[in-house]
Motif scaffolding. Sequence first.
Motif, short mmCIF file in Angstrom:
data_model
loop_
_atom_site.label_atom_id
_atom_site.label_comp_id
_atom_site.label_asym_id
_atom_site.label_seq_id
_atom_site.Cartn_x
_atom_site.Cartn_y
_atom_site.Cartn_z
N MET A 1 -6.07 39.72 20.72
CA MET A 1 -5.66 38.87 19.83
C MET A 1 -4.38 38.68 20.53
N ALA A 2 -3.34 39.36 21.22
CA ALA A 2 -2.47 38.40 22.01
C ALA A 2 -2.29 37.18 23.07
N ASP A 3 -3.65 37.55 23.71
CA ASP A 3 -3.28 36.10 23.93
C ASP A 3 -4.06 35.50 24.02
N LEU A 4 -4.93 35.83 22.92
CA LEU A 4 -5.62 34.41 22.81
C LEU A 4 -4.33 33.07 22.07
N PRO A 5 -4.68 31.40 22.05
CA PRO A 5 -3.79 30.86 21.64
C PRO A 5 -3.85 30.47 20.17
N ALA A 6 -1.73 30.54 20.24
CA ALA A 6 -0.95 30.58 18.89
C ALA A 6 -1.73 28.99 17.82
N PHE A 20 0.26 33.78 21.37
CA PHE A 20 0.31 34.79 20.50
C PHE A 20 1.65 35.40 21.02
N ARG A 21 1.37 36.01 22.81
CA ARG A 21 2.55 36.81 23.54
C ARG A 21 3.50 36.68 23.44
N ASP A 22 3.45 34.98 24.47
CA ASP A 22 4.48 33.93 24.89
C ASP A 22 4.84 33.40 23.09
N ASN A 23 4.37 32.93 22.53
CA ASN A 23 5.51 32.46 21.24
C ASN A 23 6.46 34.29 20.76
N PHE A 24 6.20 34.60 20.23
CA PHE A 24 6.69 36.13 19.48
C PHE A 24 7.05 36.84 20.45
N LYS A 90 -2.16 32.76 6.64
CA LYS A 90 -3.13 31.55 7.19
C LYS A 90 -4.05 31.86 7.54
N SER A 91 -3.17 31.60 8.55
CA SER A 91 -4.53 32.02 10.00
C SER A 91 -5.72 33.03 9.63
N SER A 92 -5.33 33.92 9.04
CA SER A 92 -6.59 35.27 8.14
C SER A 92 -7.63 34.21 7.58
N ALA A 93 -6.96 33.88 6.63
CA ALA A 93 -7.28 32.98 5.92
C ALA A 93 -8.46 32.08 5.40
N ASP A 94 -8.29 31.10 6.91
CA ASP A 94 -8.63 30.68 7.19
C ASP A 94 -9.69 31.37 7.90
N MET A 95 -9.49 32.20 8.78
CA MET A 95 -10.71 32.15 9.65
C MET A 95 -10.41 31.65 11.06
N ARG A 96 -8.96 30.87 11.16
CA ARG A 96 -8.45 30.22 12.67
C ARG A 96 -9.51 29.22 13.02
N LYS A 97 -10.23 28.35 11.02
CA LYS A 97 -10.58 27.22 11.71
C LYS A 97 -10.02 26.27 11.01
N GLY A 98 -8.77 25.87 11.03
CA GLY A 98 -8.16 24.63 10.62
C GLY A 98 -8.88 23.70 11.16
N LYS A 99 -8.16 22.10 10.48
CA LYS A 99 -8.75 20.50 11.26
C LYS A 99 -7.08 19.97 11.32
N LEU A 100 -6.90 19.53 12.46
CA LEU A 100 -6.09 18.73 12.99
C LEU A 100 -5.94 17.02 11.83
#
Length: 100
Positions: A1-6, A20-24, A90-100
């Motif tokens: 998970m740490a290396d996935l896009p933030a 996520f790693r870079d961001n945090f 929120k990213s867990s609640a929407d299963m990381r499937k948000g809209k732009l």
Amino acid sequence: MADLPAGYNADPNDKATMSFRDNFTGFWNVWKHGIVTRDYALLDEIHPNRIRSAEEWFRREDQMGRDLGKGSLWERGQPENLSIDSAVLKSSADMRKGKL
């Protein structure tokens, strides 16, 4: 998970995409190196009933869950009890499937 896009819509192959790693890492380094400091006296003045430690938060959250009939914090954190409704982020609640 740490290396996935933030960002959930970010292209992982784009060199500008931050993980996520870079961001945090940047976030925690700001605190680690004393760039940002905490003024606890000011926090107490603004919010005298604030939670002062992780232990206090865990105890309050555990008791609140028990009082609401949801079970202890430990019980609510078990894999078989996790659901979209129990997501904290929120990213867990929407299963990381948000809209732009």
